[in-house]
Design a protein around this motif. Sequence first.
Motif, PDB file in Angstrom:
ATOM      1  N   UNK A 223      12.370 -10.442  -8.634  1.00  0.00           N
ATOM      2  CA  UNK A 223      12.138 -10.977  -7.294  1.00  0.00           C
ATOM      3  C   UNK A 223      12.192  -9.856  -6.253  1.00  0.00           C
ATOM      4  N   UNK A 224      13.108  -8.896  -6.453  1.00  0.00           N
ATOM      5  CA  UNK A 224      13.188  -7.781  -5.517  1.00  0.00           C
ATOM      6  C   UNK A 224      11.913  -6.944  -5.557  1.00  0.00           C
ATOM      7  N   UNK A 225      11.371  -6.731  -6.764  1.00  0.00           N
ATOM      8  CA  UNK A 225      10.113  -5.991  -6.893  1.00  0.00           C
ATOM      9  C   UNK A 225       8.997  -6.681  -6.121  1.00  0.00           C
ATOM     10  N   UNK A 226       9.016  -8.007  -6.148  1.00  0.00           N
ATOM     11  CA  UNK A 226       7.962  -8.779  -5.500  1.00  0.00           C
ATOM     12  C   UNK A 226       8.086  -8.753  -3.977  1.00  0.00           C
ATOM     13  N   UNK A 227       9.221  -8.276  -3.475  1.00  0.00           N
ATOM     14  CA  UNK A 227       9.472  -8.331  -2.037  1.00  0.00           C
ATOM     15  C   UNK A 227       9.352  -6.956  -1.368  1.00  0.00           C
ATOM     16  N   UNK A 228       8.670  -6.034  -2.023  1.00  0.00           N
ATOM     17  CA  UNK A 228       8.480  -4.748  -1.369  1.00  0.00           C
ATOM     18  C   UNK A 228       7.221  -4.056  -1.874  1.00  0.00           C
ATOM     19  N   UNK A 229       6.767  -3.129  -1.078  1.00  0.00           N
ATOM     20  CA  UNK A 229       5.658  -2.261  -1.430  1.00  0.00           C
ATOM     21  C   UNK A 229       6.202  -0.833  -1.436  1.00  0.00           C
ATOM     22  N   UNK A 230       5.885  -0.088  -2.479  1.00  0.00           N
ATOM     23  CA  UNK A 230       6.319   1.297  -2.547  1.00  0.00           C
ATOM     24  C   UNK A 230       5.146   2.227  -2.267  1.00  0.00           C
ATOM     25  N   UNK A 231       5.433   3.330  -1.622  1.00  0.00           N
ATOM     26  CA  UNK A 231       4.437   4.351  -1.328  1.00  0.00           C
ATOM     27  C   UNK A 231       4.824   5.616  -2.073  1.00  0.00           C
ATOM     28  N   UNK A 232       3.851   6.259  -2.692  1.00  0.00           N
ATOM     29  CA  UNK A 232       4.131   7.472  -3.453  1.00  0.00           C
ATOM     30  C   UNK A 232       3.177   8.580  -3.047  1.00  0.00           C
ATOM     31  N   UNK A 233       3.724   9.783  -2.947  1.00  0.00           N
ATOM     32  CA  UNK A 233       2.921  10.983  -2.763  1.00  0.00           C
ATOM     33  C   UNK A 233       3.063  11.832  -4.009  1.00  0.00           C
ATOM     34  N   UNK A 234       1.944  12.100  -4.678  1.00  0.00           N
ATOM     35  CA  UNK A 234       1.902  13.105  -5.736  1.00  0.00           C
ATOM     36  C   UNK A 234       1.296  14.339  -5.093  1.00  0.00           C
ATOM     37  N   UNK A 235       2.107  15.372  -4.976  1.00  0.00           N
ATOM     38  CA  UNK A 235       1.688  16.544  -4.216  1.00  0.00           C
ATOM     39  C   UNK A 235       0.477  17.228  -4.855  1.00  0.00           C
ATOM     40  N   UNK A 236      -0.441  17.736  -4.014  1.00  0.00           N
ATOM     41  CA  UNK A 236      -0.312  17.815  -2.563  1.00  0.00           C
ATOM     42  C   UNK A 236      -0.926  16.642  -1.810  1.00  0.00           C
ATOM     43  N   UNK A 237      -1.891  15.915  -2.415  1.00  0.00           N
ATOM     44  CA  UNK A 237      -2.701  15.018  -1.580  1.00  0.00           C
ATOM     45  C   UNK A 237      -3.141  13.749  -2.284  1.00  0.00           C
ATOM     46  N   UNK A 238      -2.341  13.262  -3.233  1.00  0.00           N
ATOM     47  CA  UNK A 238      -2.635  11.980  -3.887  1.00  0.00           C
ATOM     48  C   UNK A 238      -1.657  10.945  -3.345  1.00  0.00           C
ATOM     49  N   UNK A 239      -2.188   9.908  -2.707  1.00  0.00           N
ATOM     50  CA  UNK A 239      -1.382   8.878  -2.051  1.00  0.00           C
ATOM     51  C   UNK A 239      -1.548   7.555  -2.789  1.00  0.00           C
ATOM     52  N   UNK A 240      -0.434   6.940  -3.177  1.00  0.00           N
ATOM     53  CA  UNK A 240      -0.487   5.708  -3.975  1.00  0.00           C
ATOM     54  C   UNK A 240       0.303   4.607  -3.277  1.00  0.00           C
ATOM     55  N   UNK A 241      -0.332   3.448  -3.111  1.00  0.00           N
ATOM     56  CA  UNK A 241       0.346   2.255  -2.636  1.00  0.00           C
ATOM     57  C   UNK A 241       0.593   1.339  -3.817  1.00  0.00           C
ATOM     58  N   UNK A 242       1.867   1.066  -4.124  1.00  0.00           N
ATOM     59  CA  UNK A 242       2.251   0.259  -5.285  1.00  0.00           C
ATOM     60  C   UNK A 242       2.618  -1.139  -4.829  1.00  0.00           C
ATOM     61  N   UNK A 243       1.715  -2.076  -5.049  1.00  0.00           N
ATOM     62  CA  UNK A 243       1.929  -3.479  -4.694  1.00  0.00           C
ATOM     63  C   UNK A 243       2.152  -4.292  -5.963  1.00  0.00           C
ATOM     64  N   UNK A 244       2.828  -5.439  -5.890  1.00  0.00           N
ATOM     65  CA  UNK A 244       3.053  -6.245  -7.089  1.00  0.00           C
ATOM     66  C   UNK A 244       1.774  -6.797  -7.711  1.00  0.00           C
ATOM     67  N   UNK A 245       0.651  -6.792  -6.971  1.00  0.00           N
ATOM     68  CA  UNK A 245      -0.591  -7.344  -7.522  1.00  0.00           C
ATOM     69  C   UNK A 245      -1.767  -6.373  -7.458  1.00  0.00           C
ATOM     70  N   UNK A 246      -1.548  -5.147  -6.975  1.00  0.00           N
ATOM     71  CA  UNK A 246      -2.646  -4.187  -6.881  1.00  0.00           C
ATOM     72  C   UNK A 246      -2.098  -2.804  -6.583  1.00  0.00           C
ATOM     73  N   UNK A 247      -2.912  -1.803  -6.838  1.00  0.00           N
ATOM     74  CA  UNK A 247      -2.582  -0.430  -6.481  1.00  0.00           C
ATOM     75  C   UNK A 247      -3.728   0.149  -5.680  1.00  0.00           C
ATOM     76  N   UNK A 248      -3.400   0.984  -4.711  1.00  0.00           N
ATOM     77  CA  UNK A 248      -4.422   1.803  -4.071  1.00  0.00           C
ATOM     78  C   UNK A 248      -4.063   3.256  -4.340  1.00  0.00           C
TER      79      UNK A 248
END
Length: 401
Positions: A216-241
Motif C-alpha cells: 500500500x505504501x508503494x502505491x502511495x508514492x512516485x519515485x524519481x531516479x537519476x542515473x548519471x549523467x542524464x537519464x531521468x526515470x519516473x517510477x509509478x505503480x502503473x507506469x514508468x517514464x
Amino acid sequence: MFVGHVSQIPQEGDYFTLNIVKEPLVVIRHQQQVRVMSSVCLHRWVPVVTGEGNAKALVCPFHNWTYDTGGQLIGTPYMNQAAEFDSHSCSLPQIRSEIVHGMIFITFSDSVESIADRLRPINALLDKYQVADLHTAYTLDYDCPFNWKMAVETFMECCHHSAVHRTTLEDSFPGRLSYIGEDGPGWTLCHQPLRKNGAISEVLTPGLIPLSGFSEQDMRQIDLMLIYPACLIGLNPDRLSISTLLPEDRHTTRWHRLVLVSKASAAQPDFAATAAEMKNGSLGIIDEDLGINAAQKIGSRSRMARGAGDAYAEFLYAATEQADRQVIQAVTEVATQRGIPQAQVALAWFYSKPAVVAPVVGVTALQHLEDALSATELTLSREEIAMLEAPYIPHPIVEHS
C-alpha cells in the motif's frame, strides 16, 4: 547514456534513430540482438535511415549504398569500376552498448566500466518495477531552450511544486513531503509521497493496470531516479517514464522521453486511447517546467547571478575546486570497489580522524541516518585513506585568517 528500451524494437529489422552529441545513430534489431551503430553512410555522409520503422536493409538516399541490418556494406552501385575496392571490409561503425533490465545504454568509450556493475545495487528495485518486461506506450521528443543540467536539477527536486505546479502536482504531491533518499556511485533517488489523505486514484492512471507485488505504501508514492549523467526515470505503480537529455549545445537540449506500461495494460482494448490521453495529459506539466527553466536560463546568464559574481563562494571554493573534484573522484572509486554509497565512505573517512569524537551529521531522510550508522562500522584501509587524502586541501575556516 540511455537511448531506448528493447520493447521499441521487438521484431527483426525494427529500428529507431536519434542524435547524441551530433552523432546520428541507429538502434536496430539484427539477428535477435540489439545493435547500436552510426547511421552515417561511409560514402558521402548522408544518414542511411531516419525516424523509426522496420527495414530489411538500410539504403542511403544519396547513391543507394546499401547495408544489412548489422551494418555490413552489401550494395555499392558502380563501385565495381573502382580498383581494389573491397565492400566486404566496409561496415557502419558499431557503438558499444549494454542492456540492463531492458534499458539500452551506450558509451563512446572503450574503457569505461560496465553500467550493469554500477547499477547492481538497484537491481532489486528495477526487478520490482519489472522494467525488462514492460511495453512501450509512447515516445515524446521536445526541445528545451536551456542547458541540460537545469533539466536534471528540476526533475530531481519537488520543492518547486508549490510555485510552478501549484494547480497540477502540488495538491496531490506536495513538495514539502518529498525527500532525497538512497544513492550510489551512479544514481540517486527522490521520493515523492502522496498527500496524507489522498486517494490512490490520484497516483494511478485510468485505463492502466497497476504492476503486481506492490504494498500500500508503494502505491502511495512516485519515485524519481537519476542515473548519471542524464537519464531521468519516473517510477509509478502503473507506469514508468524514462528520459534521456541530449545536449545540442551549451544552451539547448533535446528531451527524449519514453513511457512504459505493463503488457497487461497494453493488451487492453482501449489502450491506444489511454496512451493518447496520457501523452496529452503530460504536456501541461512539461510546459510549466519548460517555462520556468527558460526563465532560469535568462537569469543564469546575468553578470549579477550568484555563482557568476559570488565573492563568498569564490572565497570558499575557488582555490580548492580542482582538488575537491579529485577527492570526489577518489571517494567514488572507493565506494564503487566496495559496492556501498559514497556517503558511507566519506563519513568513515571523517570518523577515522582522532579529533572527531562527537560528530554532528545532518539527516533529512532515513537513508542518511542509515549511512551515518553504517559508516561507524566501516574501517577504511591505509591505502584507501591515502588515496582520499592525497589530493585533499583543507578549506579556510570562515571568519578566520
